[in-house]
Enzyme design. Structure first.
Site: not given
Length: 157
Positions: A73, A76, A121, A145
């Site tokens: 991510c 984070c 996330c 996607c």
């Protein structure tokens, strides 16, 4: 009595604020103010991760990245996807046939007038993209996607 019933009905209707449909920012391990996100993310990453935007197709260098490593991510650094599960979907966005279990959360997106399976996330709540059932049939049949702006790539050493 009739006025009491009307009052109670109106009270219930106006006090039901639909919390089930609102994002509770306190449920994520990583929680920051909007100002903090803006200073830490690029303009496009902020638009995608925090405003549920979509980057233009074929704009991310990660779309054609086939090096070995892990995709995390951009907000984070939570590991989200492995390079061995990446494939070229031809859509213009990085695509994977599976996520790293427990690190991606799913919800429903109806912004376009129809229902799509949205991915976030699980650590910071950042919008990643959507998952569809038109992926490789020889593996999972799923196509995650994902906006490249929502990801950072960490090469394998």
């Amino acid at each position: 009595m009739k006025k009491l019933i009307i009052f109670c009905t109106a009270f219930v209707l106006f006090n039901c604020n639909g919390n089930a449909q609102k994002e509770n920012k306190n449920t994520f391990k990583v929680s920051k103010t909007d100002a903090e996100w803006k200073t830490e993310l690029s303009e496009m990453a902020y638009y995608v991760l925090r405003k549920a935007g979509t980057e233009p197709a074929f704009s991310s260098p990660l779309n054609k990245n086939y090096k070995k490593g892990i995709y995390v991510c951009a907000g984070c650094n939570t590991p989200l996807f492995k390079s061995e599960h990446k494939f070229d979907s031809g859509t213009g966005w990085p695509s994977f046939d599976r996520e790293i279990k427990g690190n991606v959360a799913f919800g429903t997106d109806t912004n376009l007038g129809y229902s799509r399976n949205e991915e976030h996330c699980a650590t910071c709540g950042g919008h990643l993209g959507h998952v569809f059932n038109d992926g490789p049939r020889h593996t999972t049949g799923k196509r995650h996607c994902i906006n490249g702006a929502a990801l950072k790539f960490i090469p394998e050493h």
